[in-house]
Write an enzyme that holds these catalytic residues in place. Structure first.
Site, mmCIF file in Angstrom:
data_model
loop_
_atom_site.group_PDB
_atom_site.id
_atom_site.type_symbol
_atom_site.label_atom_id
_atom_site.label_comp_id
_atom_site.label_asym_id
_atom_site.label_seq_id
_atom_site.Cartn_x
_atom_site.Cartn_y
_atom_site.Cartn_z
ATOM 1 N N PRO A 1 0.829 -1.218 0.000
ATOM 2 C CA PRO A 1 0.000 0.000 0.000
ATOM 3 C C PRO A 1 0.857 1.259 0.000
ATOM 4 O O PRO A 1 1.834 1.370 0.747
ATOM 5 C CB PRO A 1 -0.793 -0.120 1.310
ATOM 6 C CG PRO A 1 -0.879 -1.580 1.550
ATOM 7 C CD PRO A 1 0.425 -2.159 1.049
ATOM 8 N N CYS A 2 0.479 2.203 -0.881
ATOM 9 C CA CYS A 2 1.303 3.400 -1.072
ATOM 10 C C CYS A 2 0.902 4.554 -0.154
ATOM 11 O O CYS A 2 1.639 5.520 -0.013
ATOM 12 C CB CYS A 2 1.235 3.864 -2.530
ATOM 13 S SG CYS A 2 -0.412 4.398 -3.049
ATOM 14 N N GLN A 3 -0.270 4.478 0.485
ATOM 15 C CA GLN A 3 -0.772 5.623 1.246
ATOM 16 C C GLN A 3 0.202 6.125 2.325
ATOM 17 O O GLN A 3 0.315 7.334 2.528
ATOM 18 C CB GLN A 3 -2.131 5.283 1.894
ATOM 19 C CG GLN A 3 -3.281 5.208 0.912
ATOM 20 C CD GLN A 3 -3.370 3.851 0.217
ATOM 21 O OE1 GLN A 3 -2.532 2.987 0.435
ATOM 22 N NE2 GLN A 3 -4.389 3.670 -0.614
ATOM 23 N N PHE B 1 3.234 6.535 2.161
ATOM 24 C CA PHE B 1 4.363 7.247 1.560
ATOM 25 C C PHE B 1 3.928 8.346 0.588
ATOM 26 O O PHE B 1 4.754 9.054 0.035
ATOM 27 C CB PHE B 1 5.274 6.254 0.825
ATOM 28 C CG PHE B 1 5.641 5.058 1.653
ATOM 29 C CD1 PHE B 1 6.546 5.166 2.688
ATOM 30 C CD2 PHE B 1 5.044 3.824 1.423
ATOM 31 C CE1 PHE B 1 6.878 4.063 3.468
ATOM 32 C CE2 PHE B 1 5.360 2.720 2.194
ATOM 33 C CZ PHE B 1 6.283 2.843 3.221
ATOM 34 N N SER B 2 2.616 8.455 0.362
ATOM 35 C CA SER B 2 2.115 9.369 -0.667
ATOM 36 C C SER B 2 2.156 10.820 -0.204
ATOM 37 O O SER B 2 1.769 11.147 0.921
ATOM 38 C CB SER B 2 0.665 9.000 -1.027
ATOM 39 O OG SER B 2 0.118 9.970 -1.892
#
Length: 353
Positions: free
Chosen positions: A81-83, A85-86
Site C-alpha cells: 500500500p502506497c498511502q 508514503f504518498s
C-alpha cells in the site's frame, strides 16, 4: 514464468503479466472485495485473503512448489500500500503499520528465492527514509545481502502505452543478471501517446446515475442540481475557471490551486492520474470529455483508462470498485515491464549455453 503477487489488489500487475505470457500462480491481499475481484479473474491461482503478517512463509512455499512441478522461474510482485508514503496523504505517520509491510516480504524472498522481484509504489518511497533506516532502505540492504542486482525507475505510464499521466516508482530486481530499465514504447520517435478517446471513445452515452444494460459497470453516480449546472458550464478539458461567478465555491474564490477538481477530461490527451475516487466529479478531473454527457466517467471507463480489459470482472459497490481501480498498477505498464523481464531471462539463458 510463474507469478506470486503480494498486495495484489484487484490484479492490475497480474493482468499485465498474464497478457505478457506469465502464469499467475498465487495472489495475496487483505482487502475482501479486492480478493473477490482477483479470484473472479484468476480462478486458477491460489489466493490468500489474509494479512501477510499472519501467513507462514513455509506454508506458502510448499503451496507454490506443488504448482511449480517443472521448476519454472519465479517473479515475486510486492506492490505494498502506497498511502503511508504518498505526498497526497497529509495525515501519514511513521506509526502507520502499513509502512512495515515491505519488511514482511524479506522472509518470503529468503524462502522462495525468486528469480525476479517487481516492486511498485509512489515516487518518493525511495526518498522517505534516505537518511535513516526506514522500510525502503532496509529492503535494498536486504536485496544486496541476498545477491540481487536491481534498478530503480520513475516510470511515466503514458510512455508505456497507458492513456493516463501517472508517475510510479518501480524497482526491478534480478538474481540471474543485471537488468536494464525497460524501453519506453510510446512518445517522441515511438508510438503516439495513447489518449482518452483511444480507450473510452466507443462507449455508449449514459446520463449521471444511469446503468447501461449491456455492462453493469458502465455506470456513474447521480449529480446534484448545482453540480449538474457546473458540469454543463464546463467545456472539454475545462474546469471551474470556465464557470460564471455564482457557481464557484467560496473556498475556491481565493484559492488558485487544485484546478483539476470539477474538471472535464480532454479527448485527445491522456487522462490525469486516476485516484480511488475516480467515480466522483468533484474529486478530480473526472468529468466526461463529451460536453453532451454531463457526468463523471463511468466505473468501466475508469478501468479502461487503467488498461484493464473490457470484460474484467469487478466485485463490490461503485465506491469499492473505484478504489480497486484507483489503487491498481496500469495493466499495460505491467505488461511491458513483464515482456522486458521475459526477454532478459531469455538473453541470460542464451549467454550461458
Amino acid at each position: 514464468m510463474k507469478v506470486i503477487d503480494f498486495f495484489s489488489g484487484c490484479g492490475g500487475v497480474s493482468e499485465g503479466l498474464r497478457q505478457a505470457g506469465f502464469d499467475i500462480t498465487i495472489g495475496l491481499d487483505f482487502d475482501k472485495k479486492a480478493a473477490e475481484t482477483y479470484m473472479a479473474n484468476f480462478p486458477k491461482a491460489k489466493f490468500y485473503n489474509v494479512d501477510i503478517r499472519m501467513l507462514d512463509e513455509k506454508e506458502l512455499t510448499q503451496s507454490f512448489k506443488k504448482k511449480n512441478k517443472k521448476n519454472d522461474p519465479l517473479i515475486l510482485v510486492a506492490c505494498a500500500p502506497c498511502q503511508p508514503f504518498s505526498s497526497q496523504n497529509k495525515a501519514k505517520s511513521e506509526d502507520d503499520i502499513r509502512r512495515t509491510l515491505l519488511d514482511e516480504t524479506h522472509r518470503f524472498i529468503k524462502e522462495l528465492k525468486p528469480d525476479y522481484i517487481f516492486i511498485e509504489n509512489v515516487p518518493g518511497l525511495q526518498k522517505i527514509d534516505k537518511n535513516k533506516e526506514g522500510p525502503y532502505k532496509r529492503f535494498t540492504n536486504f536485496l544486496n545481502s541476498e545477491n540481487y542486482k536491481f534498478i530503480e525507475v520513475i516510470a511515466k505510464s503514458e510512455e508505456y502505452g497507458v492513456p493516463q499521466r501517472r508517475k510510479r516508482f518501480v524497482l526491478l530486481a534480478s538474481k540471474v543478471g543485471q537488468l536494464d530499465i525497460p524501453a519506453k514504447t510510446h512518445g517522441e520517435g515511438l508510438e503516439p501517446i495513447k489518449t482518452v478517446r483511444d480507450f473510452i471513445g466507443q462507449f455508449p452515452s449514459i446520463r449521471a446515475g444511469e446503468i447501461h444494460p449491456d455492462d453493469l459497470w458502465h455506470r456513474c453516480p447521480t449529480l446534484n442540481e448545482r453540480n449538474l449546472e457546473r458540469i454543463k458550464a464546463t467545456p472539454e478539458g475545462g474546469d471551474r475557471r470556465d464557470w460564471p461567478e455564482h457557481l464557484i465555491n467560496e473556498c475556491h474564490k481565493t484559492h488558485s490551486g487544485h484546478m483539476d477538481v470539477y474538471g472535464r477530461m480532454s479527448w485527445d490527451k491522456p487522462a490525469p492520474t486516476l485516484t480511488t475516487r475516480c467515480y466522483s466529479y468533484s474529486n478530480g478531473r473526472f468529468g466526461h470529455p463529451d460536453t453532451n454527457q454531463h457526468r463523471a466517467i463511468s466505473v468501466r471507463e475508469a478501468s479502461r483508462l487503467q488498461t484493464f480489459p473490457q470484460d474484467f470482472i469487478f466485485k463490490g459497490s461503485v465506491v469499492e470498485a473505484s478504489r480497486q481501480i484507483g489503487n491498481a498498477v496500469p495493466c499495460e505498464m505491467a505488461k511491458q515491464f513483464g515482456l522486458a523481464i521475459q526477454q532478459h531471462y531469455i538473453d541470460i539463458k542464451k549467454t550461458k549455453k
